[in-house]
Design an enzyme around this catalytic site. Structure first.
Site, PDB file in Angstrom:
ATOM      1  N   ARG A  55       0.356  15.334  -5.254  1.00 26.45           N
ATOM      2  CA  ARG A  55       1.291  14.382  -4.659  1.00 26.45           C
ATOM      3  C   ARG A  55       2.410  14.018  -5.626  1.00 26.45           C
ATOM      4  NH1 ARG A  55      -3.102  10.140  -2.474  1.00 26.45           N
ATOM      5  NH2 ARG A  55      -4.068  10.824  -4.439  1.00 26.45           N
TER       6      ARG A  55
ATOM      7  N   CYS B 159      -9.566   7.314   4.059  1.00 21.94           N
ATOM      8  CA  CYS B 159      -8.129   7.105   4.238  1.00 21.94           C
ATOM      9  C   CYS B 159      -7.802   6.178   5.409  1.00 21.94           C
ATOM     10  CB  CYS B 159      -7.414   8.446   4.421  1.00 21.94           C
ATOM     11  SG  CYS B 159      -7.643   9.584   3.050  1.00 21.94           S
TER      12      CYS B 159
ATOM     13  N   THR C 263     -14.319  18.009  -3.667  1.00 19.76           N
ATOM     14  CA  THR C 263     -12.916  17.985  -3.248  1.00 19.76           C
ATOM     15  C   THR C 263     -11.973  18.532  -4.305  1.00 19.76           C
ATOM     16  OG1 THR C 263     -11.156  16.558  -2.356  1.00 19.76           O
ATOM     17  CG2 THR C 263     -12.628  15.563  -3.990  1.00 19.76           C
TER      18      THR C 263
ATOM     19  N   THR D 286      -4.809  -0.518  -4.300  1.00 17.67           N
ATOM     20  CA  THR D 286      -5.133   0.843  -4.719  1.00 17.67           C
ATOM     21  C   THR D 286      -6.339   0.852  -5.641  1.00 17.67           C
ATOM     22  OG1 THR D 286      -4.221   2.890  -5.644  1.00 17.67           O
ATOM     23  CG2 THR D 286      -3.660   0.852  -6.772  1.00 17.67           C
TER      24      THR D 286
ATOM     25  N   ARG E  25       0.863  -1.180   0.000  1.00 17.78           N
ATOM     26  CA  ARG E  25       0.000   0.000   0.000  1.00 17.78           C
ATOM     27  C   ARG E  25       0.897   1.226   0.000  1.00 17.78           C
ATOM     28  NH1 ARG E  25      -4.588   2.795  -1.109  1.00 17.78           N
ATOM     29  NH2 ARG E  25      -4.859   4.552   0.309  1.00 17.78           N
TER      30      ARG E  25
ATOM     31  N   ASP F 216      -4.545  17.095  -7.662  1.00 18.24           N
ATOM     32  CA  ASP F 216      -3.730  16.138  -6.898  1.00 18.24           C
ATOM     33  C   ASP F 216      -2.272  16.549  -7.042  1.00 18.24           C
ATOM     34  OD1 ASP F 216      -2.437  13.976  -5.722  1.00 18.24           O
ATOM     35  OD2 ASP F 216      -3.779  12.487  -6.590  1.00 18.24           O
TER      36      ASP F 216
ATOM     37  N   HIS G 198       0.554   4.892   0.834  1.00 19.32           N
ATOM     38  CA  HIS G 198      -0.470   5.654   1.561  1.00 19.32           C
ATOM     39  C   HIS G 198       0.049   7.053   1.865  1.00 19.32           C
ATOM     40  CE1 HIS G 198      -4.173   5.655   4.028  1.00 19.32           C
ATOM     41  NE2 HIS G 198      -3.525   6.528   4.794  1.00 19.32           N
ATOM     42  N   SER G 199      -0.730   8.057   1.463  1.00 22.75           N
ATOM     43  CA  SER G 199      -0.376   9.433   1.775  1.00 22.75           C
ATOM     44  C   SER G 199      -1.005   9.836   3.104  1.00 22.75           C
ATOM     45  CB  SER G 199      -0.856  10.385   0.664  1.00 22.75           C
ATOM     46  OG  SER G 199      -0.185  10.099  -0.545  1.00 22.75           O
ATOM     47  N   GLU G 200      -0.226  10.541   3.902  1.00 22.67           N
ATOM     48  CA  GLU G 200      -0.665  10.954   5.233  1.00 22.67           C
ATOM     49  C   GLU G 200      -2.023  11.633   5.195  1.00 22.67           C
ATOM     50  OE1 GLU G 200       1.122  13.683   8.876  1.00 22.67           O
ATOM     51  OE2 GLU G 200       1.664  14.136   6.801  1.00 22.67           O
ATOM     52  N   CYS G 201      -2.879  11.263   6.153  1.00 18.14           N
ATOM     53  CA  CYS G 201      -4.167  11.933   6.346  1.00 18.14           C
ATOM     54  C   CYS G 201      -4.398  11.986   7.850  1.00 18.14           C
ATOM     55  CB  CYS G 201      -5.289  11.180   5.640  1.00 18.14           C
ATOM     56  SG  CYS G 201      -6.924  11.899   5.932  1.00 18.14           S
TER      57      CYS G 201
END
Length: 225
Positions: free
Chosen positions: A138, A77, A124, A159, A59, A136, A61-64
């Site tokens: 990122r 998330c 969003t 994903t 995975r 986005d 995973h971007s911080e949330c």
């Protein structure tokens, strides 16, 4: 459209320390890396032998903070992270890269500003644009040196985001997608529908747009708390 802002070869990451991390599902190895240019501390969690040349269940995973730590229902998330850890624990082998790219790369303060705009009716993506950001922001180039550190070249990636797959493939990583749908709530169904229809996320029909009235009810429920 993928928005890489750097190449993996230009990123200076230093592995700082590792330790055991017991969780309700398994004891992972936790590794911390320092990104020299930004001072950000990125994490990796590994379980089992991930450097044996076989595809690794993973995975990215971007911080949330709101979802991962504060149990927010605005997004999926936190449940995605928990689900990934459970899947990897069940398999007994895998990897999570935890990237400090809060709010799809716009940071915590701007994410909260975007939430306020969403309470006024923006979705969003529209909220990001109103704040002057890409939908986005990122940068998955970070994954290159992180995966090389663990000698991983092939992923079975948990994903729903095709942009993430494309970015990793551009780094020379072989990717097999593993569907990772954790369900929607009345608070995040419109968010998930926006991700599907505007960001191209591969979500099933169950994540179709909610009616405008249902969206307003969810927003009203949030603002009344």
């Amino acid at each position: 459209m993928v928005h890489p802002s750097s190449t993996s070869s230009s990123i200076n990451l230093e592995h700082v320390a590792s330790c055991a991390l017991p969780t309700p599902w398994a004891t992972f190895d936790l590794h911390v890396f320092l990104e020299k240019s930004s001072g950000k501390e990125h994490l990796a969690l590994t379980l089992g032998a991930v450097n044996d040349g076989q595809p690794v269940l993973a995975r990215i995973h971007s911080e949330c903070l709101t979802g991962d730590t504060l149990f927010s229902l605005r997004c999926d998330c936190g449940t995605q992270l928990e689900s990934a850890l459970k899947h990897i624990a069940k398999e007994g082998r895998g990897l999570v890269l935890y990237l400090r790219q809060e709010g799809r790369g716009i940071g915590l303060v701007n994410k909260i500003r975007a939430y306020a705009l969403q309470e006024s009716g923006a979705d969003t993506v529209e909220a990001n644009h109103q704040l002057g950001f890409a939908d986005d922001a990122r940068d998955y180039a970070l994954c290159g040196p992180l995966l090389r550190h663990f000698d991983v070249q092939s992923l079975r990636l948990l994903t729903n985001n095709p942009r993430k797959i494309t970015a990793l493939e551009e780094l020379g990583i072989h990717v097999e997608r593993v569907e990772h749908v954790v369900g929607s709530t009345r608070f995040n169904s419109h968010y998930l529908a926006t991700k599907a229809h505007k960001l191209g996320h591969l979500l099933p029909q169950g994540s179709a747009p909610v009616h405008e009235a249902s969206q307003k009810q969810a927003i009203s429920a949030i603002t009344k708390k």
